[in-house]
Structures are given as C-alpha cells and as structure tokens.
Design an enzyme around this catalytic site. Structure first.
Site, mmCIF file in Angstrom:
data_model
loop_
_atom_site.group_PDB
_atom_site.id
_atom_site.type_symbol
_atom_site.label_atom_id
_atom_site.label_comp_id
_atom_site.label_asym_id
_atom_site.label_seq_id
_atom_site.Cartn_x
_atom_site.Cartn_y
_atom_site.Cartn_z
ATOM 1 N N PHE A 65 0.259 -2.544 8.691
ATOM 2 C CA PHE A 65 -0.456 -1.522 7.924
ATOM 3 C C PHE A 65 -1.785 -2.049 7.382
ATOM 4 O O PHE A 65 -2.664 -1.250 7.055
ATOM 5 C CB PHE A 65 0.354 -1.104 6.690
ATOM 6 C CG PHE A 65 1.629 -0.366 6.964
ATOM 7 C CD1 PHE A 65 1.608 0.938 7.411
ATOM 8 C CD2 PHE A 65 2.858 -0.980 6.759
ATOM 9 C CE1 PHE A 65 2.789 1.629 7.643
ATOM 10 C CE2 PHE A 65 4.042 -0.296 6.978
ATOM 11 C CZ PHE A 65 4.015 1.008 7.427
ATOM 12 N N GLY B 62 0.810 -1.218 0.000
ATOM 13 C CA GLY B 62 0.000 0.000 0.000
ATOM 14 C C GLY B 62 0.844 1.268 0.000
ATOM 15 O O GLY B 62 2.078 1.225 -0.106
ATOM 16 N N TYR C 79 -14.371 3.732 11.600
ATOM 17 C CA TYR C 79 -12.944 3.611 11.264
ATOM 18 C C TYR C 79 -12.084 3.911 12.497
ATOM 19 O O TYR C 79 -11.241 3.104 12.907
ATOM 20 C CB TYR C 79 -12.601 4.562 10.105
ATOM 21 C CG TYR C 79 -11.123 4.755 9.906
ATOM 22 C CD1 TYR C 79 -10.294 3.680 9.603
ATOM 23 C CD2 TYR C 79 -10.534 6.020 10.049
ATOM 24 C CE1 TYR C 79 -8.923 3.847 9.446
ATOM 25 C CE2 TYR C 79 -9.166 6.201 9.881
ATOM 26 C CZ TYR C 79 -8.371 5.106 9.589
ATOM 27 O OH TYR C 79 -7.007 5.281 9.437
ATOM 28 N N ASN D 144 -3.182 -8.608 0.495
ATOM 29 C CA ASN D 144 -4.164 -9.269 -0.385
ATOM 30 C C ASN D 144 -4.523 -8.382 -1.586
ATOM 31 O O ASN D 144 -5.434 -8.722 -2.335
ATOM 32 C CB ASN D 144 -5.432 -9.642 0.390
ATOM 33 C CG ASN D 144 -6.209 -8.427 0.860
ATOM 34 O OD1 ASN D 144 -5.751 -7.292 0.690
ATOM 35 N ND2 ASN D 144 -7.370 -8.645 1.447
ATOM 36 N N ASP E 99 -16.739 15.606 8.808
ATOM 37 C CA ASP E 99 -15.460 16.327 8.853
ATOM 38 C C ASP E 99 -15.377 17.203 10.101
ATOM 39 O O ASP E 99 -16.351 17.855 10.478
ATOM 40 C CB ASP E 99 -15.310 17.233 7.621
ATOM 41 C CG ASP E 99 -14.628 16.522 6.461
ATOM 42 O OD1 ASP E 99 -14.172 15.382 6.649
ATOM 43 O OD2 ASP E 99 -14.554 17.127 5.370
ATOM 44 N N ASN F 48 -10.904 10.001 -2.323
ATOM 45 C CA ASN F 48 -11.598 10.586 -1.171
ATOM 46 C C ASN F 48 -10.793 11.723 -0.578
ATOM 47 O O ASN F 48 -11.339 12.644 0.004
ATOM 48 C CB ASN F 48 -11.713 9.545 -0.036
ATOM 49 C CG ASN F 48 -12.791 8.547 -0.303
ATOM 50 O OD1 ASN F 48 -13.901 8.928 -0.652
ATOM 51 N ND2 ASN F 48 -12.470 7.273 -0.142
HETATM 52 P P1 NAD Z 1 -3.449 1.543 1.669
HETATM 53 O O1 NAD Z 1 -4.852 1.137 1.402
HETATM 54 O O2 NAD Z 1 -2.659 2.151 0.560
HETATM 55 O O3 NAD Z 1 -2.628 0.304 2.250
HETATM 56 C C1 NAD Z 1 -3.233 -0.730 2.994
HETATM 57 C C2 NAD Z 1 -2.715 -2.037 2.436
HETATM 58 O O4 NAD Z 1 -3.317 -3.113 3.165
HETATM 59 C C3 NAD Z 1 -3.080 -2.240 0.968
HETATM 60 O O5 NAD Z 1 -1.947 -2.724 0.262
HETATM 61 C C4 NAD Z 1 -4.195 -3.290 0.995
HETATM 62 O O6 NAD Z 1 -4.215 -4.079 -0.182
HETATM 63 C C5 NAD Z 1 -3.803 -4.071 2.230
HETATM 64 N N1 NAD Z 1 -4.919 -4.763 2.863
HETATM 65 C C6 NAD Z 1 -6.162 -4.277 3.126
HETATM 66 N N2 NAD Z 1 -6.914 -5.230 3.716
HETATM 67 C C7 NAD Z 1 -6.129 -6.324 3.845
HETATM 68 C C8 NAD Z 1 -6.335 -7.617 4.370
HETATM 69 N N3 NAD Z 1 -7.518 -7.977 4.902
HETATM 70 N N4 NAD Z 1 -5.314 -8.499 4.339
HETATM 71 C C9 NAD Z 1 -4.126 -8.158 3.791
HETATM 72 N N5 NAD Z 1 -3.871 -6.952 3.274
HETATM 73 C C10 NAD Z 1 -4.859 -6.036 3.302
HETATM 74 O O7 NAD Z 1 -3.482 2.536 2.929
HETATM 75 P P2 NAD Z 1 -2.325 3.393 3.572
HETATM 76 O O8 NAD Z 1 -2.657 4.810 3.356
HETATM 77 O O9 NAD Z 1 -1.010 2.885 3.171
HETATM 78 O O10 NAD Z 1 -2.613 3.079 5.109
HETATM 79 C C11 NAD Z 1 -1.908 2.067 5.807
HETATM 80 C C12 NAD Z 1 -2.452 1.982 7.222
HETATM 81 O O11 NAD Z 1 -2.315 3.259 7.847
HETATM 82 C C13 NAD Z 1 -3.932 1.605 7.294
HETATM 83 O O12 NAD Z 1 -4.108 0.717 8.386
HETATM 84 C C14 NAD Z 1 -4.612 2.936 7.574
HETATM 85 O O13 NAD Z 1 -5.795 2.797 8.323
HETATM 86 C C15 NAD Z 1 -3.556 3.670 8.389
HETATM 87 N N6 NAD Z 1 -3.651 5.123 8.287
HETATM 88 C C16 NAD Z 1 -3.616 5.730 7.059
HETATM 89 C C17 NAD Z 1 -3.721 7.115 6.975
HETATM 90 C C18 NAD Z 1 -3.716 7.810 5.635
HETATM 91 O O14 NAD Z 1 -4.137 8.965 5.574
HETATM 92 N N7 NAD Z 1 -3.260 7.195 4.565
HETATM 93 C C19 NAD Z 1 -3.842 7.892 8.137
HETATM 94 C C20 NAD Z 1 -3.842 7.240 9.374
HETATM 95 C C21 NAD Z 1 -3.750 5.849 9.435
HETATM 96 N N1 UDP Z 2 -11.278 17.992 1.278
HETATM 97 C C1 UDP Z 2 -11.869 18.785 0.334
HETATM 98 N N2 UDP Z 2 -12.152 18.244 -0.898
HETATM 99 C C2 UDP Z 2 -11.851 16.954 -1.218
HETATM 100 C C3 UDP Z 2 -11.239 16.141 -0.227
HETATM 101 C C4 UDP Z 2 -10.976 16.698 1.021
HETATM 102 O O1 UDP Z 2 -12.151 19.955 0.577
HETATM 103 O O2 UDP Z 2 -12.132 16.503 -2.337
HETATM 104 C C5 UDP Z 2 -10.947 18.567 2.608
HETATM 105 C C6 UDP Z 2 -11.633 17.888 3.772
HETATM 106 O O3 UDP Z 2 -12.894 18.481 4.012
HETATM 107 C C7 UDP Z 2 -10.622 18.127 4.907
HETATM 108 C C8 UDP Z 2 -9.280 18.140 4.197
HETATM 109 O O4 UDP Z 2 -9.560 18.397 2.821
HETATM 110 O O5 UDP Z 2 -10.818 19.426 5.485
HETATM 111 C C9 UDP Z 2 -8.528 16.814 4.308
HETATM 112 O O6 UDP Z 2 -9.392 15.759 3.882
HETATM 113 P P1 UDP Z 2 -8.850 14.288 3.642
HETATM 114 O O7 UDP Z 2 -10.029 13.445 3.235
HETATM 115 O O8 UDP Z 2 -7.681 14.323 2.733
HETATM 116 O O9 UDP Z 2 -8.292 13.857 5.069
HETATM 117 P P2 UDP Z 2 -9.096 13.626 6.459
HETATM 118 O O10 UDP Z 2 -10.419 14.280 6.372
HETATM 119 O O11 UDP Z 2 -9.182 12.155 6.574
HETATM 120 O O12 UDP Z 2 -8.226 14.256 7.488
#
Ligand code: NAD
Ligand code: UDP
Length: 344
Positions: A84, A12, A152, A34, A299, A200
């Site tokens: 992750f 990911g 979440y 996966n 939000d 998103n």
């Molecule tokens: P991502 O979706 O790019 O990566 C997640 C990975 O996990 C993907 O490769 C996906 O295929 C794999 N995966 C999902 N379900 C699975 C399962 N059941 N078994 C095996 N693999 C599985 O997301 P990311 O942005 O890299 O996020 C990684 C982690 O960090 C996640 O747990 C997410 O909740 C957390 N997180 C992300 C953010 C963000 O903004 N990106 C912020 C805070 C926390």
């Molecule tokens: N946001 C926006 N337009 C979009 C996506 C996000 O204005 O198409 C705004 C959202 O309302 C928030 C900020 O950008 O204030 C960050 O949103 P994001 O979804 O990236 O992260 P999260 O809300 O999970 O912190």
C-alpha cells in the site's frame, strides 16, 4: 503455522482496515510504514480491536532497502506482501512528479528487489481506476487499454508493467487491484480515514462539513454530462476493499502457476456527487451545505468499472451500500473530530 504477511503502508487508511481483517483471520503481520500520511495510533487501535498481538511494526521508508530488509528479518519468513505504501494525491503528483515517481515506482522496485532476495514472490499491489484515464465507454473492463493522464496514475501503470515483467521472468504471483473510490470506516468508529489538512477527497470533506469543521462543500462542476451535472464515481466501503485483499491473498497462496491478475475492485455502480451528498443526509439526518464552483482541473466526468472478473475469480463482490458507508464514516468522524491526533 499461520502465514506471515508484510504490509507496506499498513498504518494508512486502506492498510489499517486490511490489517484488521487479516489479523481476524489468523494471519501474522509485519507493517512497514514511515508515517508520511498516517499515525502509529491506527496500529494500536487495530491491535485493540482484534485483541491480537501478531502485529510487528518496522518504522521505515519503502525506498530504503535496509528498512525493507529489516521488515523481512523481524520474525519468521514472509509468505506474501501487500504493498500500500505510496502517494495518492493527483494534484500533488502534477505539482511534484519526481516525488511520485520516486515513492511510487522506486519504492515498488526496492520492495520487489528485497522480495527477490528473500525468495518471497507473492504480492498484492494497490493500483487505481485512474489508470484508465479519460474513458468514454463504460463500464470499464480490465482488458481495456490504460491511458493515464497524470503522474499519479502513470506511476501506478508503470508499476503494473514492472510487476508484469517479473511474472514473465520468474515464479511470481501478483495481483494488481484497481480500486475505485474507497470511503467509510470500520463500524466501531475506532479506525478510519485521517487526511492531513483540508481533505482533497469528497467523502472526508462531507463528514467534516457535517461535524462543523468545514462550513460547506464546494462541488466541482455542475455541467458534466451526467444525470444531475455532477461527477460520477464508484464508491465502495473500505471494509469491502479490505476483504478483497484477504481473498486475493488467499487466491495467490493457492495458485499453482506464476501469474499476474489485474482486477477492478468497486461496486459497479456509479454515484454522482449530489447522490452522495443526499445519501449522507438521509443516512445521518444531517444537512450538508454546499455550493457549486468551477470544475476541478484534471477531473473526469465519470469512472465506473465492471467488478465481474473479481466475482468470477475470487468470489468477491462489495456487500455494503452507500447508507452504511455514510453511517460508518460519520461514526468515525464524530468520535475522532481531529482524526488520530487528539485521541492518543
Ligand atoms: P494512505 O496515505 O492512508 O496510506 C498510505 C500509507 O503509506 C501511509 O500510512 C503512509 O504513511 C505510507 N507511506 C507513504 N509513503 C511511504 C514510504 N515512502 N515508505 C513507507 N510508507 C509510506 O493511503 P490509502 O488511501 O490507504 O492508499 C493506500 C494505497 O492505495 C496507495 O498506494 C494509494 O495510491 C492506493 N489507492 C488509494 C485510493 C484511495 O482513494 N484511497 C484509490 C486507489 C489506489
Ligand atoms: N469533489 C467535489 N468536491 C470536493 C472533492 C471532490 O465536488 O471537495 C468531486 C470531484 O470533482 C469528483 C468526486 O467528488 O467528481 C470524487 O472526487 P475525489 O477527489 O473524492 O475522488 P477522485 O476524483 O480521485 O475519483
């Protein structure tokens, strides 16, 4: 002997950048994924960028104990795990909460059970700043109460609690990293964030407007109590976040006593949506068309955390600024307009 680390979700966005940093530091890796939200191509590119072959891969679901055991049994013993694998879309978690509880909580439970079986009790867990809910006092500190307001964040909170109980009952060393908003990409432009369908999140939406794949950004709300009326978040470069994982792991490997560490991982500086839009325009020279629309349900006006504890304990702090996040994110988008899909 190099340490061997299991990375769940390593294909990911954050996982692939972390895998790259760990390979560069000489770790041996096993990735379990996966591909629910990623592509094997990301791992191929990580290998290509690092020139390393110390990366084994097991395709499987983290909820499937046999698959997790296969990852433990491929190659030598695993010294530590970075977890992750999980789901991360707030809206989707409201629409389908059972799926989120299953993947995020049950997946973590199965992983922890396999770790117990293999006597591997060192874990870095991906938590989130959304566990703080809708706070009114800033900056956020780790000891503040959690108050998650959607499934979440609730699942992430529950996993933090489950891991806390393990630390109290057995010899575990666990770090829960509460990430703020990771953006950008590796500076090579070879790996980056590859959302399926319409993004998103703000940052990939902006880069897709810049590339012409979307016509304009819709800014959710212009009447928040912030300096320009748009929502404020703490954006950090994904390479800074990847490096935070490697120093956290190093810290846990050195720990002499079992413990659970909970850390905010961000820059400490909040930026509004308009700050990010204008920062992107300045860094890349590209105009971003936008319009204001209604607030997005769920939000919060602002999330801004204090990263001082990570600096005190790990010596880690974010090094890259918004301009670099924008340049690197744009380089990835330009070189891979359809993500990994059209560039095998
Ligand atoms: P991502 O979706 O790019 O990566 C997640 C990975 O996990 C993907 O490769 C996906 O295929 C794999 N995966 C999902 N379900 C699975 C399962 N059941 N078994 C095996 N693999 C599985 O997301 P990311 O942005 O890299 O996020 C990684 C982690 O960090 C996640 O747990 C997410 O909740 C957390 N997180 C992300 C953010 C963000 O903004 N990106 C912020 C805070 C926390
Ligand atoms: N946001 C926006 N337009 C979009 C996506 C996000 O204005 O198409 C705004 C959202 O309302 C928030 C900020 O950008 O204030 C960050 O949103 P994001 O979804 O990236 O992260 P999260 O809300 O999970 O912190």
């Amino acid at each position: 002997m190099p340490r061997r680390v299991l990375i769940t979700g390593g294909a990911g966005f954050i996982g692939s950048h972390t895998a790259l940093v760990l390979l560069e530091q000489g770790y041996e890796l096993v990735v379990l994924d996966n591909f629910d939200n990623s592509s094997p191509e990301a791992l191929e590119r990580v290998k290509e960028l690092t020139g390393s072959n110390s990366l084994d891969f097991v395709e499987g679901d983290v909820r499937d104990l046999d698959a997790v055991n296969r990852a433990f049994d491929c190659g030598g013993p695993i010294d530590g795990v970075i977890h992750f694998a999980g789901l991360k879309a707030v809206g989707e978690s409201v629409a389908d909460p059972l799926r989120y509880w299953d993947v995020n909580l049950n997946g973590s439970r199965v992983l922890a059970a396999a770790m117990e079986q293999h006597q591997c009790r060192t874990l870095v867990f991906s938590s989130t700043s959304t566990v703080y809910g809708e706070p009114e006092v800033f900056p956020l500190h780790e000891q503040m109460p959690t108050a998650p307001v959607h499934p979440y964040a609730q699942t992430k909170c529950a996993v933090e609690q489950m891991l806390g109980a393990l630390c109290r009952s057995r010899d575990w060393r666990v770090a829960c990293l509460r990430y703020f908003n990771p953006v950008g990409a590796h500076p090579s432009g070879r790996i980056g964030e590859d959302p399926l369908g319409i993004p998103n999140n703000l940052f990939p939406f902006i880069t897709q407007v810049a590339s012409g794949r979307r016509d304009k950004l819709r800014i959710f709300g212009q009447d928040y109590p912030t300096h320009d009326g748009t929502g404020i978040r703490d954006y950090l470069h994904v390479m800074d976040l990847a490096e935070a994982h490697s120093v956290t792991l190093g810290h846990l490997f050195q720990a002499t006593a079992p413990h659970q560490l909970t850390l905010n991982i961000g820059t400490g500086y909040g930026l509004s949506v308009l700050d990010v839009v204008h920062g992107f325009e300045q860094a890349t020279g590209l105009p971003i068309a936008y319009e204001f629309v209604e607030r997005r349900p769920g939000d919060v006006p602002k999330l801004e955390g204090c990263p001082q504890k990570a600096k005190d304990i790990l010596g880690w702090s974010a090094q890259r600024d918004l301009a670099q996040m924008c340049r690197d994110g744009w380089a990835w988008q330009q070189a891979n307009p359809m993500g990994y899909r059209t560039n095998p």
